[in-house]
Design an enzyme around this catalytic site. Structure first.
Site, PDB file in Angstrom:
ATOM      1  N   ASP A 165      11.038  14.324  13.079  1.00  0.00           N
ATOM      2  CA  ASP A 165      10.428  13.038  13.711  1.00  0.00           C
ATOM      3  C   ASP A 165      10.178  13.441  14.991  1.00  0.00           C
ATOM      4  O   ASP A 165      10.932  13.135  15.925  1.00  0.00           O
ATOM      5  CB  ASP A 165      11.120  11.904  13.381  1.00  0.00           C
ATOM      6  CG  ASP A 165      10.656  10.557  13.943  1.00  0.00           C
ATOM      7  OD1 ASP A 165       9.493  10.560  14.517  1.00  0.00           O
ATOM      8  OD2 ASP A 165      11.239   9.551  13.991  1.00  0.00           O
TER       9      ASP A 165
ATOM     10  N   LYS B 205       3.567   6.216  21.692  1.00  0.00           N
ATOM     11  CA  LYS B 205       4.174   6.681  22.860  1.00  0.00           C
ATOM     12  C   LYS B 205       3.581   7.487  23.569  1.00  0.00           C
ATOM     13  O   LYS B 205       3.230   7.351  24.863  1.00  0.00           O
ATOM     14  CB  LYS B 205       5.632   7.279  22.287  1.00  0.00           C
ATOM     15  CG  LYS B 205       6.266   6.857  21.117  1.00  0.00           C
ATOM     16  CD  LYS B 205       7.276   5.442  21.465  1.00  0.00           C
ATOM     17  CE  LYS B 205       7.909   5.015  20.295  1.00  0.00           C
ATOM     18  NZ  LYS B 205       8.893   3.993  20.452  1.00  0.00           N
TER      19      LYS B 205
ATOM     20  N   TRP C  19      16.545   5.488  14.066  1.00  0.00           N
ATOM     21  CA  TRP C  19      15.501   6.060  13.325  1.00  0.00           C
ATOM     22  C   TRP C  19      16.137   7.314  12.421  1.00  0.00           C
ATOM     23  O   TRP C  19      15.439   7.367  11.370  1.00  0.00           O
ATOM     24  CB  TRP C  19      14.301   6.693  14.192  1.00  0.00           C
ATOM     25  CG  TRP C  19      14.045   5.419  15.105  1.00  0.00           C
ATOM     26  CD1 TRP C  19      14.329   5.544  16.635  1.00  0.00           C
ATOM     27  CD2 TRP C  19      13.600   4.123  14.743  1.00  0.00           C
ATOM     28  NE1 TRP C  19      13.998   4.404  17.041  1.00  0.00           N
ATOM     29  CE2 TRP C  19      13.464   3.417  16.140  1.00  0.00           C
ATOM     30  CE3 TRP C  19      13.195   3.538  13.517  1.00  0.00           C
ATOM     31  CZ2 TRP C  19      13.040   2.131  16.197  1.00  0.00           C
ATOM     32  CZ3 TRP C  19      12.630   2.070  13.785  1.00  0.00           C
ATOM     33  CH2 TRP C  19      12.527   1.543  14.853  1.00  0.00           C
TER      34      TRP C  19
END
Length: 356
Positions: A166, A190, A99
């Site tokens: 992030d 999440k 990511w």
């Protein structure tokens, strides 16, 4: 058989949040209408958005001068929105996984990117140390938790430049000094809500400083001015986010979530380190994620991997297969994960050890 959901994302939500969301889908606030079909401009939904925003700020300790936004597109959209809105000439990025690499790729579209350090040399199984961040960059970007590789940065890095992070997979699981950031963002699937909404916390006075023209929908200022309502927002995920934030507050907020996260991780890592059949993929205990606990079979028992996966699945463990780039197993233990499920996995590992 009870199922224990260790999926990496979309992941488990608190049971009461799922039940309340389901009620809202059938009949929202006794209106006789579903949350799926009410107007996003109605007073009822505005109240949902307002409460979600207020709780988000309260629980995370967001200072004055920041806006909390609920947006579409997921964290992958934020990979380009962050540099589009904040990268004027040059930015620094820490490369700790897939990511982070994707974020770097997008940032290069808008200016010079300095990769200050990378753990790619060891399949991202550690957090780089001892790197320096240039002082002439617009910001320093990092990914706080790496779901695929099981590493995590829980402490806010010391930085002389503004931070962007992030926090898709560990938001609300540990304290954050928001004042050090110009932007925090993440997908909600999440620790916050079902898939379909992303969050962004932006520092208002850091906006409007880049020289480029930003398309209306990609401009954070548009959504600050519109209160996340410039276009039709993802109504259902925002409603679930509000319910999850209520649950977080009722269950002790971030201090309690941090305590539970450490307890769960300590329990499971202790068993991985004790059990001769398994080994953790992240050798440095300081770098190990509390959210995504990754492990493989020990080298001499590698041929038992598929057998353990079948065994664990047969005992109610769901979603523990590791990412294809790492292999092995991954137990994702987000905020909603009960201790009993972690204990069930530990018992399963012990039972499999006894068989072999």
């Amino acid at each position: 058989m009870k199922k224990h959901n260790f999926c990496a994302g979309p992941s488990m939500l608190p049971r009461e949040v799922i039940e309340e969301t389901a009620k809202g889908v059938l009949d929202f606030n006794g209106s006789g209408l579903s949350i799926l079909e009410i107007s996003h401009r109605s007073k009822d939904f505005q109240a949902v958005l307002d409460e979600a925003t207020t709780l988000f700020k309260e629980l995370l300790g967001v200072p004055d001068g920041y806006s909390v936004l609920f947006l579409g597109g997921g964290a992958s959209m934020e990979f380009c929105l962050a540099p589009m809105n904040f990268l004027n000439k040059k930015a620094a990025y820490l490369n700790t996984g897939v990511w982070a690499k994707k974020a770097i790729k997008e940032a290069k579209l808008f200016g010079e990117v300095v990769e200050v350090a990378s753990s790619a040399d060891a399949t991202y199984n550690y957090i780089p140390k001892g790197y320096s961040v240039p002082t002439d960059v617009d910001y320093f970007h990092y990914t706080s938790n790496n779901t695929i590789y099981g590493t995590q940065i829980r402490e806010t890095p010391d930085s002389a430049v503004p931070l962007i992070c992030d926090m898709s997979s560990d938001i609300f699981s540990h304290p954050v000094d928001v004042s050090k950031y110009i932007c925090l963002y993440g997908g909600a699937q999440k620790n916050l809500a079902p898939a379909g909404v992303a969050f962004a916390v932006v520092r208002n006075d850091a906006l409007g400083r880049v020289g480029r023209v930003i398309p209306t929908m990609l401009n954070y200022q548009t959504h600050v001015d519109g209160g996340s309502m410039f276009n039709t927002p993802p109504v259902l995920p925002i409603y679930s986010a509000m319910l999850t934030l209520r649950w977080l507050k009722a269950n002790g907020g971030i201090p309690e979530m941090a305590r539970r996260a450490k307890q769960r991780a300590d329990m499971l890592y202790a068993e991985i380190d004790r059990n001769k059949l398994f080994r953790a993929t992240v050798p440095d205990k300081a770098d190990r994620s509390y959210m995504n606990i990754c492990f493989v079979m020990s080298d001499e028992y590698k041929d038992l991997e598929s057998e353990f996966l079948t065994f664990a699945t047969g005992h109610g463990m769901v979603g523990i297969k590791g990412h294809r780039s790492v292999g092995g197993f991954r137990a994702s233990c987000y905020n909603a994960m009960p201790m009993e499920s972690v204990q069930a996995l530990i018992d399963c590992m012990k039972e499999f050890e006894n068989l072999h």
